[in-house]
Design a protein around this motif. Structure first.
Motif, short mmCIF file in Angstrom:
data_model
loop_
_atom_site.label_atom_id
_atom_site.label_comp_id
_atom_site.label_asym_id
_atom_site.label_seq_id
_atom_site.Cartn_x
_atom_site.Cartn_y
_atom_site.Cartn_z
N PRO D 33 -6.53 103.45 2.72
CA PRO D 33 -6.78 103.49 4.17
C PRO D 33 -6.02 104.66 4.79
O PRO D 33 -4.85 104.88 4.49
N VAL D 34 -6.72 105.42 5.64
CA VAL D 34 -6.08 106.58 6.28
C VAL D 34 -6.40 106.62 7.77
O VAL D 34 -7.39 106.08 8.23
N ARG D 35 -5.49 107.26 8.51
CA ARG D 35 -5.75 107.65 9.90
C ARG D 35 -6.14 109.12 9.88
O ARG D 35 -5.54 109.91 9.12
N ALA D 60 1.02 98.72 -2.19
CA ALA D 60 -0.29 98.63 -2.84
C ALA D 60 -1.40 99.18 -1.97
O ALA D 60 -1.30 99.20 -0.74
N LEU D 61 -2.46 99.63 -2.63
CA LEU D 61 -3.70 100.01 -1.96
C LEU D 61 -4.53 98.76 -1.69
O LEU D 61 -4.28 97.69 -2.26
N VAL D 62 -5.51 98.87 -0.85
CA VAL D 62 -6.46 97.78 -0.65
C VAL D 62 -7.28 97.65 -1.93
O VAL D 62 -7.77 98.66 -2.45
N SER D 63 -7.41 96.44 -2.43
CA SER D 63 -8.19 96.27 -3.65
C SER D 63 -8.76 94.87 -3.75
O SER D 63 -8.23 93.94 -3.17
N ALA D 124 -13.15 103.88 -6.40
CA ALA D 124 -12.10 104.19 -5.43
C ALA D 124 -12.61 105.10 -4.31
O ALA D 124 -13.28 106.10 -4.56
N TYR D 125 -12.28 104.72 -3.07
CA TYR D 125 -12.73 105.45 -1.87
C TYR D 125 -11.55 105.68 -0.93
O TYR D 125 -10.64 104.85 -0.84
N VAL D 126 -11.57 106.80 -0.21
CA VAL D 126 -10.67 107.02 0.91
C VAL D 126 -11.40 106.55 2.16
O VAL D 126 -12.52 106.99 2.42
N VAL D 127 -10.80 105.63 2.92
CA VAL D 127 -11.51 105.04 4.06
C VAL D 127 -10.69 105.18 5.35
O VAL D 127 -9.62 104.58 5.49
N PRO D 128 -11.21 105.97 6.32
CA PRO D 128 -10.54 106.05 7.62
C PRO D 128 -10.65 104.71 8.35
O PRO D 128 -11.69 104.05 8.29
N VAL D 129 -9.58 104.31 9.00
CA VAL D 129 -9.62 103.12 9.86
C VAL D 129 -9.27 103.55 11.28
O VAL D 129 -8.33 104.30 11.51
#
Lengths: 178, 178, 178, 178
Positions: D33-35, D60-63, D124-129
């Motif tokens: 998760p990224v801004r 941890a990452l979201v999983s 695996a994905y980079v996901v903006p929130v």
């Protein structure tokens, strides 16, 4: 997705696997075999010719299940050698990043991909092959087509389960979608 | 980015190109040369050893300009052969999709990449090489390192202009960032 | 590629740029604007309607030149706002990795892409837009089509320079090529 | 991979799933998760703080697992909302192409990724929130770090199972690996 029997002894019996298939997505790999020139550009695309139990003939991509404790790279190599023979010399991609994920649902219409037997999630790669290809196992034959022919309406109609879409996605990724 | 003279006769004189470089982004390619095993996994990474005009030694990736009316594939092939010799047998990727775009700015700090001479925008690829590599032109030597060594602090310090970052991005893409 | 005048004051005069265009590849960005649902799936695709000097109407993707000392992200944002208006709220991709590189050659047939004015190399992205879109500048209108419509023969014929191919490559990347 | 209980009623009982886990690769998704700012550039990275049954704290990452008949997009959305709360407003990527495939093996050392319970294969994905994030379930807290901090040695040591590597691969893909 076309039925393929794994050549490596299964970790599950056929009955056990069938039971699991009703309740868990099953991991697959798909490969679009291609011939390339020295600059890496695709010159032709390989499609398998298969006969279904009902006698119907269809064209198919290389595909198969990833086994327990098997790396994606090794599953790709195993299925390419299973379908194209031991001297096909596939050049497995350096990066694990697939060009797409094909989600085959048992219910038609959820995605472009459909597999009545199971929910299969397939990592899809375009794989150059440098050696001699001789179809093995349940494949009748292997034909090499130009990207134009492979994306044409005739060939697309002979592919089932959405593999025609996946083939065109692979051609798009390789920069040779006509 | 390390200075490299194009081996093919330039479409611009050096003076003309310098004038354009102040006012237009210049298109480059970068390649991370790698050795791979049969499953496509990276076993080692090739880095060029260069001597700057001031005598400083640095390690560098393969890089060079894309010429007018030249395809990306052909620019990659040309620069790989220029830097690694005529029998390096590079396997140019099937897909034109680069693993990243490295934007070298003349102003440090805008991106991780810096080139005091110009604004260069570089399409970056990981390229397996299958043949014998013999550095040519202005490269002193070519060293093969494990991915661990290549990503280590020592090697990173010997790379300039942000190429250490680009190298690690390439290793990450290939699934072998330690 | 469709002619677009840069809204930001040029670093080159028109005459100077024309001279450079004969001798250097020019860096562009292309964007396929899309509407998406909460799960990120594409629901519709935006195409610009343009009138050529000769009165011909064509459909086009968002496109434009990358300026000196401009980041790819900023060029994308600038051209999307130029073509879709100031409140289109484009969601510029997190990763600089484009889905493909479209190489527009002045000579037809080298690649699927053609631009009689120049050798343009374009980094292509699919960009969701969340706000209100109002075409500006030289675009007559903006139409929203389903992926099926966008990939259909009618629309494809109304796109020039290979942008129909690029649109379908974008749809393939987004998993919605019909 | 960090243990997470699926919030949607399982298709398998815990015992049944354990039996399958010994014999089949299990499909997962991972999200970084990224801004981001208006130009799509990452400004900060979100990491969950978890307490293991033995009291050890890790980041941890979201999983989480992909369920039977669930699309990848929906699994991503479900796990992001499960871990970051119902108003996190994650922007699920348009393309199903992950930045990498993380293969967690029960045997350490086969890949950089390790999960003693199972062979998990994770897209695996980079996901903006874009919204407010409030960690739920078994996560103690959520911290936002700069890319520099996230890639630093301290944070890397607090991540287990290879997720530190996966995080840096995600940063590399987003163009913000320091």
């Amino acid at each position: 997705m076309t039925e393929t029997t794994d050549t490596v002894p299964g970790w599950f019996s056929r009955e056990e696997l069938d039971a699991v298939r009703d309740r868990l997505p099953i991991l697959y790999v798909n490969a679009v075999p291609v011939r390339i020139d020295d600059s890496g550009a695709v010159t032709s695309v390989g499609l398998l010719l298969r006969v279904a139990p009902n006698g119907e003939i269809s064209r198919a991509l290389v595909s198969g299940r990833v086994l327990y404790h098997e790396r994606i790279r090794d599953a790709l190599l195993r299925h390419l050698e299973k379908d194209l023979g031991p001297v096909a010399l596939p050049r497995i991609p350096v990066s694990p990043q697939p060009f797409t994920i094909a989600e085959y649902f048992p219910t038609p219409g959820v995605t472009p991909f459909h597999d009545p037997r199971q929910h299969a999630v397939s990592l899809a790669y375009v794989v150059p092959v440098a050696g001699d290809c001789q179809p093995r196992q349940d494949a009748l034959d292997l034909v090499w087509l130009t990207p134009q022919e492979a994306a044409g309406a005739d060939v697309q109609q002979e592919m089932s389960g959405g593999q025609g879409v996946l083939l065109r996605q692979g051609l798009a990724h390789a920069g040779c979608l006509p």
